[in-house]
Design an enzyme around this catalytic site. Structure first.
Site, PDB file in Angstrom:
ATOM      1  N   SER A  71      43.746  73.558 -47.367  1.00  0.00           N
ATOM      2  CA  SER A  71      43.252  72.718 -46.407  1.00  0.00           C
ATOM      3  C   SER A  71      42.262  73.528 -45.747  1.00  0.00           C
ATOM      4  CB  SER A  71      44.272  72.608 -45.284  1.00  0.00           C
ATOM      5  OG  SER A  71      45.013  73.932 -45.048  1.00  0.00           O
ATOM      6  N   LYS A 195      54.947  78.448 -50.374  1.00  0.00           N
ATOM      7  CA  LYS A 195      54.147  78.665 -49.127  1.00  0.00           C
ATOM      8  C   LYS A 195      54.669  77.766 -48.070  1.00  0.00           C
ATOM      9  CE  LYS A 195      49.835  78.542 -46.771  1.00  0.00           C
ATOM     10  NZ  LYS A 195      48.220  77.851 -46.613  1.00  0.00           N
TER      11      LYS A 195
END
Length: 344
Positions: A71, A195
């Site tokens: 991101s 994650k």
């Protein structure tokens, strides 16, 4: 009861039977991993020189892996060719600067198994060491555990690189994997970690308790021996994550204060918990603000404090200007954290 996992596929990159087996991957070790930014020239082309400068700065700070095209890395805004160029630029810069041991984890954002596998093969060709994969989310109304399991199993079966699941509801229309599903997926020999950008420390603890968790609490467990990486996705719960079996952190603010994150991790690993908590408290205050800067704001912060950064691609470009950054700084302890970073 811990999940049993095959060792062969984490020691060597998976390949189809008709393909030549690939070389052993670099060791994926616990510590601070940073989701790197993608930089651009004034003509909106990939700026490989600034990428090199930045990734070497991170390695010099003690980061053990860089994660591209997440991101923060604007992977969804890049073409497949640009993604390959970004991965190659990171690997080349690290190797030439003497950081060949620092791993490169390539972000993979695709809605189909076939597209994700194609990106995984591109990442392998660029000499990445693993891939970070988000679940499908475009057809949100139809997304359920069965679909998610089928997606990750399919990608894991076809990928030449080991997979780290990227659980980030904020960019997947709220898709949030349960701990039960993560534990089930962890049994696949080519899925080696998760994650947790969901920020759920309890979920991380449940998964770490069910697998052979890699991290400071289990120093003898390694990925190449079947260990599983449970990685915090936000720096504001780094110490809590480590205390329940976490392997470290992949944190966007690590682009700005990597030494600070490394200091927290090292203090914990050395058993200096009270000292780690002192820095963690300061970091948790700042992490919220820095995380909300996102890639374009992080670049403005880098420009202000370290002399490089530039802009992001539209529609992110110019979402936050220098004046807005100044207002954020005055409302937080960013300046104090930057001063601490420079003192290390």
């Amino acid at each position: 009861m811990h999940v049993c996992r095959s060792l062969c596929s984490v020691s060597f990159r998976i390949s189809n039977s008709h393909e030549t087996p690939m070389a052993p991957m670099r060791p994926l070790v616990p510590g601070v991993w940073v989701p790197t930014l993608t930089f651009y020239t004034e003509n909106d082309e990939i700026d490989v020189d600034t990428i090199a400068t930045h990734t070497v700065r991170l390695a010099e700070a003690g980061v053990v892996a860089v994660v591209t095209l997440g991101s923060y890395g604007e992977g969804v805004l890049l073409s497949p060719e640009e993604r390959s160029l970004v991965n190659q630029a990171h690997r080349k810069a690290l190797d030439e600067a003497g950081f060949a041991h620092v791993a490169v984890i390539a972000g993979v954002t695709a809605q189909s198994v076939k597209a994700a596998v194609a990106l995984a093969k591109d990442a392998a060709a660029a000499d990445a060491d693993a891939i970070l994969v988000v679940p499908p989310s475009y057809y949100r109304a139809f997304v359920n555990d069965e679909m998610i399991e089928d997606f990750f199993t399919g990608v894991a079966d076809g990928s030449p690189l080991p997979i780290i699941i990227y659980n980030y509801p904020g960019v997947t229309a709220g898709v949030d994997l349960t701990s039960d599903l993560m534990i089930k997926l962890s049994a696949h020999p080519n899925i080696i970690g998760t994650k947790f950008t969901c920020g759920n420390c309890g979920k991380l603890a449940r998964v770490a308790n069910a697998v052979e968790a890699v991290g400071p609490l289990n120093p003898d467990v390694t990925v190449d021996k079947g260990g599983y990486l449970c990685i915090a996705g936000l720096a504001d719960f780094l110490v809590p994550a480590l205390s329940v079996g976490g392997a470290g952190v992949i944190s966007g603010p690590g682009n700005i204060v990597p030494k600070t994150l490394v200091r927290v991790y090292n203090l914990f690993a050395e058993g200096k918990i009270s000292q780690a908590l002192v820095v963690q408290r300061q970091l948790s205050q700042t992490d919220y603000v820095l995380t909300n800067l996102r890639p374009d704001g992080a670049k403005i912060a880098l420009q202000k404090y370290f002399g490089y950064g530039g802009g992001s691609r539209r529609p992110l470009k110019r979402r936050l200007d220098v004046k807005a950054l100044g207002e954020l700084v005055s409302a937080s302890n960013i300046e104090q954290m930057i001063a601490f970073e420079r003192s290390l």
